[in-house]
Design a protein around this motif. Structure first.
Motif, PDB file in Angstrom:
ATOM      1  N   HIS A  61      -5.261  14.842  -6.374  1.00  0.00           N
ATOM      2  CA  HIS A  61      -5.891  13.689  -7.028  1.00  0.00           C
ATOM      3  C   HIS A  61      -6.353  14.015  -8.448  1.00  0.00           C
ATOM      4  O   HIS A  61      -6.379  13.162  -9.316  1.00  0.00           O
ATOM      5  CB  HIS A  61      -7.113  13.218  -6.228  1.00  0.00           C
ATOM      6  N   LEU A  86      -1.257   9.163  -5.699  1.00  0.00           N
ATOM      7  CA  LEU A  86      -1.810  10.433  -5.216  1.00  0.00           C
ATOM      8  C   LEU A  86      -2.008  11.391  -6.398  1.00  0.00           C
ATOM      9  O   LEU A  86      -3.087  11.954  -6.574  1.00  0.00           O
ATOM     10  CB  LEU A  86      -0.883  11.096  -4.183  1.00  0.00           C
ATOM     11  N   HIS A 130      -1.958   8.902   1.598  1.00  0.00           N
ATOM     12  CA  HIS A 130      -1.875  10.056   2.521  1.00  0.00           C
ATOM     13  C   HIS A 130      -0.953   9.802   3.720  1.00  0.00           C
ATOM     14  O   HIS A 130      -1.298  10.135   4.864  1.00  0.00           O
ATOM     15  CB  HIS A 130      -3.273  10.429   3.017  1.00  0.00           C
ATOM     16  N   HIS A 196     -13.104  13.999   2.456  1.00  0.00           N
ATOM     17  CA  HIS A 196     -12.598  12.802   1.757  1.00  0.00           C
ATOM     18  C   HIS A 196     -11.642  12.046   2.661  1.00  0.00           C
ATOM     19  O   HIS A 196     -11.160  12.563   3.660  1.00  0.00           O
ATOM     20  CB  HIS A 196     -12.007  13.164   0.389  1.00  0.00           C
ATOM     21  N   ALA A 198      -8.786  11.159   3.782  1.00  0.00           N
ATOM     22  CA  ALA A 198      -7.347  11.461   3.774  1.00  0.00           C
ATOM     23  C   ALA A 198      -6.691  11.218   5.139  1.00  0.00           C
ATOM     24  O   ALA A 198      -5.475  11.302   5.253  1.00  0.00           O
ATOM     25  CB  ALA A 198      -7.122  12.910   3.367  1.00  0.00           C
ATOM     26  N   ILE A 216     -10.814   7.574  -0.841  1.00  0.00           N
ATOM     27  CA  ILE A 216      -9.403   7.952  -0.770  1.00  0.00           C
ATOM     28  C   ILE A 216      -9.087   9.042  -1.796  1.00  0.00           C
ATOM     29  O   ILE A 216      -8.311   9.950  -1.538  1.00  0.00           O
ATOM     30  CB  ILE A 216      -8.507   6.717  -1.059  1.00  0.00           C
ATOM     31  N   ASP A 276      -4.663  17.641   1.850  1.00  0.00           N
ATOM     32  CA  ASP A 276      -3.727  17.232   0.798  1.00  0.00           C
ATOM     33  C   ASP A 276      -2.764  18.321   0.364  1.00  0.00           C
ATOM     34  O   ASP A 276      -1.948  18.098  -0.514  1.00  0.00           O
ATOM     35  CB  ASP A 276      -4.513  16.753  -0.433  1.00  0.00           C
TER      36      ASP A 276
HETATM   37 ZN   LIG Z   1      -6.441  13.067  -0.764  1.00  0.00          ZN
END
Ligand SMILES: [Zn+2]
Length: 305
Positions: A61, A86, A130, A196, A198, A216, A276
């Motif tokens: 991010h 993203l 995600h 977070h 995800a 997000i 992520d």
């Molecule tokens: Zn993320």
């Protein structure tokens, strides 16, 4: 920053001015995330030279391209990125690439049909990026990766078709396996609290309510009111474990843990989830499949114990 801006300009100028070099006859593919690279590696093997921009523990991010990334993009025959905002810090680079049209660049997560995408709260016409956390949705991205490889390298079409069939079958098997693992969590304990947001696709796929400190994107601030609300949720539901993430600071989850402890509820940090990015290449979460299994196993063990 000044230098970087100038460099982006120079690189993009060069990109339009010269043909893409191909060394040793192999196509150069650049992928942003490890989960995309995993599919490329499985489908194309040694037929392509693959470079991944975002290594283990890197937060997509907030990631900004390095000079070396820009040169890799300059030399690529094919660029594969997640999309759906993203890689927000790379959006201008991708916009330029699309506008000039000198190399094929594909946002693979944007191949997931719109009706399967979850909305990004407070963002107009934006969707949660995600999607790889649900193998059923990630199938569409894998098909887009296969089709992009065929488009730049039609001679390899048969290989890409065959190998992608195998990978897609593995994704189906993984989904069944994860579903069986998730069933071990008692229904009243199916609440996943992470740093977070995800895991909404993961939660939908495997029947978990998902709550997070940050939104997000990790670019959003963690508010004191969210930490209070999550603490209340944890305490009220006697949640045994909450989770940190490998690409996000553990501080916010620790704040929830400390606040719960202050009112007499001991909640453990159940482990680190790969939200992520994948893990180290040689480790158990170094592949997409390993990462998904690690996450589910960590969650099941922490919420059932
Ligand atoms: Zn993320």
């Amino acid at each position: 920053m000044q230098f970087r801006t100038v460099l982006v300009g120079i690189v993009l100028f060069v990109l339009t001015a010269c043909a893409t070099p191909v060394t040793d006859g192999r196509l150069r593919v650049v992928a942003t995330t490890g989960q995309i690279s995993d599919a490329v590696r499985a489908i194309a093997g040694d037929r392509v030279l693959l470079r991944t921009l975002l290594g283990p523990g890197i937060d997509p991010h907030t990631y900004i391209a390095t000079e070396s990334d820009l040169f890799a993009l300059q030399e690529a025959n094919l660029i594969l990125y997640n999309g759906l905002h993203l890689e927000a810090g790379l959006s201008r680079v991708f916009e330029n690439i699309h506008r000039r049209g000198y190399v094929r660049a594909v946002a693979v997560a944007e191949a997931v049909p719109q009706h399967l995408l979850l909305e990004w709260p407070d963002h107009d016409k934006a969707y949660d990026p995600h999607v790889w956390h649900d193998p059923q949705r990630w199938r569409y991205a894998v098909i887009a990766i296969r089709d992009a490889l065929i488009a730049v390298d039609p001679a390899g079409s048969e290989i890409y078709q065959q190998r992608s069939e195998r990978y897609l079958a593995d994704l189906q098997a993984l989904d069944r396996e994860l579903r069986m693992m998730a069933e071990r969590i008692p229904p009243e304990r199916r609440i996943l609290v992470t740093a977070h947001d995800a895991f909404r696709y993961f939660g939908q796929a495997y029947g978990l309510r998902v709550e997070a400190v940050q939104g997000i994107s990790t670019a959003t601030e963690a508010s004191a009111s969210t930490i209070r609300a999550l603490t209340e949720l944890v305490v009220t539901n006697r949640i045994p474990a909450i989770f940190v993430e490998t690409s996000v600071s553990p501080r916010t989850i620790e704040a929830v843990q400390n606040a719960a402890r202050a009112v007499g509820h001991e909640v453990r940090v159940g482990g680190a989830l790969y939200s992520d990015s994948l893990g180290e290449p040689d480790g158990p979460a170094g592949t997409y499949f390993g990462m998904m299994r690690h996450n589910m196993q960590t969650i099941v063990e922490a919420l059932t114990s």
